[in-house]
Design a protein around this motif. Structure first.
Motif, PDB file in Angstrom:
ATOM      1  N   ALA A 227     -26.089  57.951  18.487  1.00  0.00           N
ATOM      2  CA  ALA A 227     -27.348  58.872  18.828  1.00  0.00           C
ATOM      3  C   ALA A 227     -26.371  60.260  18.226  1.00  0.00           C
ATOM      4  N   ILE A 228     -27.480  61.237  17.884  1.00  0.00           N
ATOM      5  CA  ILE A 228     -26.998  62.519  17.151  1.00  0.00           C
ATOM      6  C   ILE A 228     -27.919  63.673  18.030  1.00  0.00           C
ATOM      7  N   ALA A 229     -27.282  64.629  18.127  1.00  0.00           N
ATOM      8  CA  ALA A 229     -28.142  66.031  18.593  1.00  0.00           C
ATOM      9  C   ALA A 229     -27.305  67.180  17.997  1.00  0.00           C
ATOM     10  N   LEU A 230     -28.368  68.447  17.989  1.00  0.00           N
ATOM     11  CA  LEU A 230     -27.569  69.519  17.628  1.00  0.00           C
ATOM     12  C   LEU A 230     -27.683  70.669  18.757  1.00  0.00           C
ATOM     13  N   ASP A 231     -26.756  71.417  18.911  1.00  0.00           N
ATOM     14  CA  ASP A 231     -27.039  72.429  20.112  1.00  0.00           C
ATOM     15  C   ASP A 231     -27.590  73.660  19.302  1.00  0.00           C
ATOM     16  N   SER A 232     -27.817  74.668  20.241  1.00  0.00           N
ATOM     17  CA  SER A 232     -28.360  75.687  19.794  1.00  0.00           C
ATOM     18  C   SER A 232     -27.718  76.645  18.792  1.00  0.00           C
ATOM     19  N   GLU A 233     -26.179  76.391  18.747  1.00  0.00           N
ATOM     20  CA  GLU A 233     -25.550  76.885  17.588  1.00  0.00           C
ATOM     21  C   GLU A 233     -25.216  76.090  16.433  1.00  0.00           C
ATOM     22  N   GLY A 234     -26.006  74.956  16.293  1.00  0.00           N
ATOM     23  CA  GLY A 234     -25.923  74.224  15.067  1.00  0.00           C
ATOM     24  C   GLY A 234     -24.629  73.262  15.102  1.00  0.00           C
ATOM     25  N   ASN A 235     -24.084  73.029  16.201  1.00  0.00           N
ATOM     26  CA  ASN A 235     -22.953  72.009  16.299  1.00  0.00           C
ATOM     27  C   ASN A 235     -23.480  70.691  16.483  1.00  0.00           C
ATOM     28  N   VAL A 236     -22.776  69.556  15.972  1.00  0.00           N
ATOM     29  CA  VAL A 236     -23.416  68.180  15.890  1.00  0.00           C
ATOM     30  C   VAL A 236     -22.585  67.386  16.834  1.00  0.00           C
TER      31      VAL A 236
ATOM     32  N   GLY B 207     -28.984  57.373  23.793  1.00  0.00           N
ATOM     33  CA  GLY B 207     -29.602  58.790  23.340  1.00  0.00           C
ATOM     34  C   GLY B 207     -29.057  59.869  23.675  1.00  0.00           C
ATOM     35  N   LEU B 208     -29.283  61.030  23.054  1.00  0.00           N
ATOM     36  CA  LEU B 208     -28.727  62.173  23.174  1.00  0.00           C
ATOM     37  C   LEU B 208     -29.673  63.370  23.014  1.00  0.00           C
ATOM     38  N   ALA B 209     -29.736  64.260  23.814  1.00  0.00           N
ATOM     39  CA  ALA B 209     -30.757  65.697  23.597  1.00  0.00           C
ATOM     40  C   ALA B 209     -30.338  66.736  24.322  1.00  0.00           C
ATOM     41  N   PHE B 210     -30.487  67.713  23.806  1.00  0.00           N
ATOM     42  CA  PHE B 210     -30.168  69.030  24.617  1.00  0.00           C
ATOM     43  C   PHE B 210     -31.584  69.416  25.287  1.00  0.00           C
ATOM     44  N   ASP B 211     -31.226  70.178  26.446  1.00  0.00           N
ATOM     45  CA  ASP B 211     -32.340  70.668  27.292  1.00  0.00           C
ATOM     46  C   ASP B 211     -32.634  72.406  27.064  1.00  0.00           C
TER      47      ASP B 211
ATOM     48  N   ASP C 187     -26.945  57.121  29.382  1.00  0.00           N
ATOM     49  CA  ASP C 187     -25.885  55.980  29.944  1.00  0.00           C
ATOM     50  C   ASP C 187     -26.352  54.859  30.007  1.00  0.00           C
ATOM     51  N   CYS C 188     -26.570  54.109  29.025  1.00  0.00           N
ATOM     52  CA  CYS C 188     -27.290  52.747  28.837  1.00  0.00           C
ATOM     53  C   CYS C 188     -26.673  51.625  29.757  1.00  0.00           C
ATOM     54  N   ASP C 189     -25.451  51.238  29.678  1.00  0.00           N
ATOM     55  CA  ASP C 189     -25.021  50.301  30.667  1.00  0.00           C
ATOM     56  C   ASP C 189     -24.687  50.595  31.971  1.00  0.00           C
ATOM     57  N   ASN C 190     -25.073  51.726  32.324  1.00  0.00           N
ATOM     58  CA  ASN C 190     -24.992  52.376  33.606  1.00  0.00           C
ATOM     59  C   ASN C 190     -26.583  52.753  34.179  1.00  0.00           C
ATOM     60  N   HIS C 191     -27.552  52.556  33.233  1.00  0.00           N
ATOM     61  CA  HIS C 191     -29.080  52.420  33.803  1.00  0.00           C
ATOM     62  C   HIS C 191     -29.252  53.848  34.320  1.00  0.00           C
ATOM     63  N   ARG C 192     -28.908  54.994  33.647  1.00  0.00           N
ATOM     64  CA  ARG C 192     -29.065  56.284  34.135  1.00  0.00           C
ATOM     65  C   ARG C 192     -29.195  57.304  33.005  1.00  0.00           C
ATOM     66  N   ILE C 193     -29.301  58.560  33.524  1.00  0.00           N
ATOM     67  CA  ILE C 193     -29.374  59.675  32.496  1.00  0.00           C
ATOM     68  C   ILE C 193     -28.500  60.677  33.379  1.00  0.00           C
ATOM     69  N   GLN C 194     -27.616  61.058  32.308  1.00  0.00           N
ATOM     70  CA  GLN C 194     -26.683  62.101  32.880  1.00  0.00           C
ATOM     71  C   GLN C 194     -26.782  63.511  32.247  1.00  0.00           C
TER      72      GLN C 194
ATOM     73  N   LEU D 223     -45.628  47.222  24.234  1.00  0.00           N
ATOM     74  CA  LEU D 223     -44.176  47.411  23.477  1.00  0.00           C
ATOM     75  C   LEU D 223     -43.416  46.180  23.726  1.00  0.00           C
ATOM     76  N   ASP D 224     -42.642  46.068  22.862  1.00  0.00           N
ATOM     77  CA  ASP D 224     -41.384  45.237  22.645  1.00  0.00           C
ATOM     78  C   ASP D 224     -40.068  45.727  22.370  1.00  0.00           C
ATOM     79  N   ARG D 225     -39.302  46.294  23.328  1.00  0.00           N
ATOM     80  CA  ARG D 225     -38.131  46.897  23.122  1.00  0.00           C
ATOM     81  C   ARG D 225     -38.251  48.135  22.659  1.00  0.00           C
ATOM     82  N   PRO D 226     -38.702  49.042  22.976  1.00  0.00           N
ATOM     83  CA  PRO D 226     -38.766  50.474  22.289  1.00  0.00           C
ATOM     84  C   PRO D 226     -37.419  51.185  22.196  1.00  0.00           C
ATOM     85  N   THR D 227     -37.049  51.740  21.229  1.00  0.00           N
ATOM     86  CA  THR D 227     -36.077  52.149  21.071  1.00  0.00           C
ATOM     87  C   THR D 227     -35.707  53.913  20.990  1.00  0.00           C
ATOM     88  N   GLY D 228     -36.861  54.376  20.347  1.00  0.00           N
ATOM     89  CA  GLY D 228     -37.042  55.778  20.021  1.00  0.00           C
ATOM     90  C   GLY D 228     -38.297  56.535  20.610  1.00  0.00           C
ATOM     91  N   VAL D 229     -38.131  57.847  20.827  1.00  0.00           N
ATOM     92  CA  VAL D 229     -39.478  58.599  21.575  1.00  0.00           C
ATOM     93  C   VAL D 229     -39.252  59.879  21.020  1.00  0.00           C
TER      94      VAL D 229
END
Length: 342
Positions: A94-103, A141-145, A154-161, A230-236
């Motif tokens: 996964a990839i995400a950009l912060d508010s300053e454009g860092n990757v 997955g990664l996303a900035f709030d 955190d896929c294998d821990n079945h949670r979002i951190q 759905l059959d194994r949704p990956t992206g939203v």
């Protein structure tokens, strides 16, 4: 007089970006992308373990102008062995950009987040494998709030951190299961304009929605291949009007839902020959001849394992296809009808 407003959504094919390459213009098994400024795109190629040189981030434009690449796979002393050197990638997800454009790039093998400037210069990394607070196992997955904190699936821990940009743990939500607010190997994530969080709950075949604090709001989707199933949704992804786009990986399609999770429409893809692809064929005339006699080329139009989706404020919808090493781009069309009754 009363007036009723009806809206609908159609996806108009725009163009395709990509061709299968281990370097230069093209991608190799892309798994994620993000839009930058000035029509730039950052595309993550996962490649193969025996070709770590194909693991990279490609920078290009919406018009398929190749700008460059970074985070190229580095081999160790063993020929073809992937490396965990700073800035290198093994299983990027996964990839995400912060508010300053860092990757920021997630690596599920190394269980770390690597950080680069917008030009691709490596700056730092963080991440520790485990199941405790702030530890991660197979990040996807990664996303900035809206506070510029990083939400990590955190896929294998079945949670979002939630972390600060420098990797300081803030909070978490979710646990393994199939109840409301529980996950089974979640994958994709996005944050809408209201700060609400959407998760592609991969093995539960559904999308879940949470508020910015991780409180469960709603869910939609059941297992199957019918409209809205759905059959194994990956992206939203969520557009500026609140419509929800889901890459239905196992069904080889993209589905669109209302903000309430009601099915609207779908596409199974309508890919065209990219500019990069045409340039390669023009440089190898015998390849054009081979295509002329090849059977079943019409299947190239269709999705094959769509894995990620991104939308922008210009009504572009980007669908990443790993197996076909490309990104299909659609234009969102929203016809509006007005009717009145006296």
């Amino acid at each position: 007089m009363t007036t009723t407003r009806f809206t609908g959504i159609t996806l108009q094919p725009s163009h395709t970006i990509g061709r299968a390459e281990f370097s230069g213009p093209g991608f190799r098994n892309p798994v994620a992308m993000v839009r930058g400024e000035d029509d730039t795109m950052y595309v993550v190629s996962r490649s193969y373990d025996y070709r770590p040189d194909g693991k990279r981030i490609t920078i290009c434009t919406l018009d398929e102008e190749y700008i460059g690449e970074f985070a190229r796979g580095v081999t160790t002393a063993g020929e073809g062995d992937p490396s965990d050197a700073d800035g290198s990638l093994i299983w990027p997800t996964a990839i995400a950009l912060d508010s300053e454009g860092n990757v920021f790039v997630a690596d599920e093998w190394l269980n770390r987040i690597s950080i680069y400037t917008g030009d691709g210069a490596y700056t730092s990394k963080w991440g520790t494998q485990g199941s405790g607070d702030g530890e991660i196992s197979s990040p996807s997955g990664l996303a900035f709030d809206q506070d510029d904190n990083l939400l990590l699936v955190d896929c294998d821990n079945h949670r979002i951190q939630k972390f600060t940009r420098d990797g300081q743990y803030i909070s978490q939500f979710g646990s393994k299961g199939d109840g409301d607010g529980e996950f089974n190997m979640p994958w994709g994530i996005t944050v809408d304009r209201n700060g609400d969080i959407f998760i592609a709950d991969w093995r539960n075949d559904r999308i879940q929605k949470f508020d910015r604090n991780g409180n469960f709001l709603m869910k939609f989707g059941t297992s199957g291949s019918g409209d809205g199933e759905l059959d194994r949704p990956t992206g939203v992804a969520v557009d500026k009007d609140g419509n929800i786009y889901v890459t239905d990986w196992g069904n080889d399609r993209l589905q669109v839902f209302t903000s309430e999770g009601e099915y609207v429409t779908q596409t199974t893809g309508d890919g065209s020959l990219s500019k990069w692809g045409k340039e390669k064929l023009d440089a190898n005339s015998e390849m054009w001849q081979e295509r002329d006699i090849a059977q079943g080329l019409e299947r190239e139009r269709l999705f094959w394992g769509p894995i990620a989706v991104t939308v922008d404020d210009d009504d572009n919808v980007f669908v990443v296809e790993s197996a076909r090493s490309r990104v299909q781009i659609f234009r969102r069309q929203v016809p509006v009808f007005f009717g009145g009754r006296l």
